[in-house]
Design a protein around this motif. Structure first.
Motif, mmCIF file in Angstrom:
data_model
loop_
_atom_site.group_PDB
_atom_site.id
_atom_site.type_symbol
_atom_site.label_atom_id
_atom_site.label_comp_id
_atom_site.label_asym_id
_atom_site.label_seq_id
_atom_site.Cartn_x
_atom_site.Cartn_y
_atom_site.Cartn_z
ATOM 1 N N MET A 5 2.893 1.700 -3.176
ATOM 2 C CA MET A 5 2.098 2.205 -4.592
ATOM 3 C C MET A 5 2.363 3.786 -4.609
ATOM 4 O O MET A 5 2.672 4.201 -5.675
ATOM 5 N N TRP A 6 2.382 4.306 -3.427
ATOM 6 C CA TRP A 6 2.466 5.756 -3.480
ATOM 7 C C TRP A 6 3.733 6.215 -3.725
ATOM 8 O O TRP A 6 4.295 7.014 -4.475
ATOM 9 N N LEU B 154 -5.165 3.353 3.265
ATOM 10 C CA LEU B 154 -5.416 1.903 2.891
ATOM 11 C C LEU B 154 -4.377 0.884 3.483
ATOM 12 O O LEU B 154 -4.756 0.053 3.773
ATOM 13 N N ALA C 43 -3.164 6.309 -5.641
ATOM 14 C CA ALA C 43 -1.710 6.184 -5.601
ATOM 15 C C ALA C 43 -1.019 7.618 -5.521
ATOM 16 O O ALA C 43 0.078 7.913 -5.046
ATOM 17 N N TYR D 150 4.581 5.487 -7.520
ATOM 18 C CA TYR D 150 3.823 6.703 -8.218
ATOM 19 C C TYR D 150 4.448 8.026 -8.193
ATOM 20 O O TYR D 150 4.448 8.707 -9.224
ATOM 21 N N TRP E 110 -4.761 1.135 -8.402
ATOM 22 C CA TRP E 110 -3.866 2.649 -8.049
ATOM 23 C C TRP E 110 -4.584 3.803 -8.311
ATOM 24 O O TRP E 110 -3.953 4.930 -8.323
ATOM 25 N N GLN F 253 -3.417 6.694 0.646
ATOM 26 C CA GLN F 253 -2.890 5.691 0.682
ATOM 27 C C GLN F 253 -2.321 5.119 2.222
ATOM 28 O O GLN F 253 -2.287 3.894 2.521
ATOM 29 N N MET G 9 0.722 -1.234 0.055
ATOM 30 C CA MET G 9 0.124 -0.138 0.005
ATOM 31 C C MET G 9 0.773 1.375 0.106
ATOM 32 O O MET G 9 0.407 2.159 -0.937
ATOM 33 N N ILE G 10 1.826 1.353 0.687
ATOM 34 C CA ILE G 10 2.646 2.398 0.966
ATOM 35 C C ILE G 10 3.779 2.466 -0.373
ATOM 36 O O ILE G 10 4.074 3.618 -0.807
#
Length: 408
Positions: A84-85, A144, A135, A88, A132, A141, A81-82
């Motif tokens: 993805m940010w 999440l 993201a 991105y 995403w 995020q 989850m982290i």
């Protein structure tokens, strides 16, 4: 009401953690004398995250008696989850810099397409998957990180506990859940780059001018703070009535249910809470590791988590931390090639290949001969003894500050 003053280990632990954090800061490359390398500080930061995961595992297994062999799945979910940010936002900076060289400002569509191509080109895709969708936002995020593993644990736990699945059957179910999730994430169309996973997580967006020596210390401080707060929370939980109830559930679930307590409700709360805590540990761990892939969800990772707690001494919060720290650091030393090989005449003992055998043997020996684990040594040194119950039933678990007494 809960009185944490009845737990002297809390203040000792927090004092030791604070002293350790200050010492490592003074010896670090980023803010100290430079005696400790940045890579070693990262190793220590990751070890603190694993200690946080072990702390949660001790609450659910050592205190509530639920042996979950799938909790490291939540650890990996928090990392995804982290991650993805991080991936991105960092890719966005790179794409924006590249498109700005064309003279004309990039349109939002061109920017989005460039980000998607950079991230998913390795799996032959050019569009951002729906998962995403948040993201771009760090707060979303982070939400999440808590909500995804929390909801998964809530649903899984509700289905399992309402069916009164216990013991080894529950352990098998949690392991099956982890394996199914790992197999799904290995697929390229899972939306998380399949076997490639997420990489470059050590680079924080907007902080390209800050060196890894300082970033590693920031994550080290964050990991230490999270561990300290979690220890305080766990102590508060187990020192009051709630802690007494979950220990009673561990020792005699049928009797607790007969007394009118909602056994399933207590189990579900502990299962969900520990899943969220472990997910937060994963969210701190993987930016320090720099990469995450589906192999991190392998069922063996959750088994290792149980081994750490058992070696440290379950039913003791400090024991779980000690076990995770000792085994994790020894594992880094043995598998990193720093342990000298031992010539045996007929061959050479290479610790890189034999470390897991040594760990398994240690687990067996501790289980058979020292059920109180390494934490029991500290009990002996501190003069702590289990209360004299004068022959009253103490429950089946010898590893949770209990003793065997003769009837009087």
């Amino acid at each position: 009401m809960t009185d944490t003053r009845k737990s002297p280990s809390l203040f000792v632990f927090l004092a030791v953690l604070l002293g350790f954090t200050l010492l490592m800061t003074l010896l670090s490359e980023g803010y100290g004398s430079g005696h400790l390398s940045t890579s070693f500080i990262k190793t220590l930061g990751k070890t603190l995250c694993l200690c946080l995961a072990a702390l949660a595992m001790d609450l659910i297994w050592g205190y509530a008696g639920i042996l979950s062999l799938g909790h490291m799945a939540f650890f990996a979910i928090g990392g995804y989850m982290i991650g993805m940010w991080l991936m991105y936002a960092r890719t966005r900076e790179i794409v924006e810099a590249a498109l700005s060289q064309g003279g004309l400002p990039a349109t939002p569509q061109e920017l989005e397409q460039g980000i998607a191509s950079q991230i998913f080109g390795v799996v032959g895709a050019s569009d951002l998957p729906a998962i995403w969708g948040f993201a771009y936002s760090f707060p979303l995020q982070m939400a999440l990180v808590v909500l995804v593993p929390g909801l998964l644990a809530l649903v899984f736990g509700w289905l399992a506990f309402r069916s009164r699945v216990t013991g080894v059957y529950l352990s098998i179910l949690t392991q099956a859940m982890t394996l199914a999730l790992a197999l799904y994430l290995f697929q390229n169309d899972s939306g998380l780059r399949g076997n490639n996973g997420l990489s470059g997580l050590q680079n924080l967006p907007g902080l390209t001018d800050v060196g890894q020596d300082k970033l590693s210390m920031w994550f080290f401080w964050a990991s230490a703070l999270a561990l300290g707060l979690a220890y305080l929370l766990m102590t508060w939980i187990v020192s009051g009535k709630f802690g007494s109830v979950i220990r009673a559930i561990r020792d005699d679930e049928a009797r607790v249910r007969f007394l009118g307590y909602s056994v399933e409700g207590y189990k579900l709360f502990v299962f969900t809470l520990t899943a969220v805590i472990i997910a937060l540990a994963g969210a701190l761990y993987y930016p320090q590791a720099g990469i995450i892939n589906p192999a991190e969800l392998a069922p063996t990772a959750s088994i290792y988590l149980a081994v750490w707690v058992a070696i440290g001494g379950r039913g003791r919060l400090y024991g779980a931390v000690i076990g995770a720290a000792v085994v994790s650091l020894l594992s880094s030393w043995f598998t990193g090639g720093r342990a000298p090989s031992i010539p045996l005449g007929f061959g050479t003992l290479d610790w890189v290949n034999w470390w897991q055998v040594l760990l398994g043997l240690t687990f067996v020996l501790v289980t058979l001969f020292a059920p109180k684990g390494l934490g029991g040594l500290f009990d002996t040194l501190a003069g702590l003894r289990s209360p004299n119950r004068r022959g009253a039933p103490l429950g089946p678990d010898q590893g949770a500050l209990q003793e065997r007494e003769a009837l009087k």
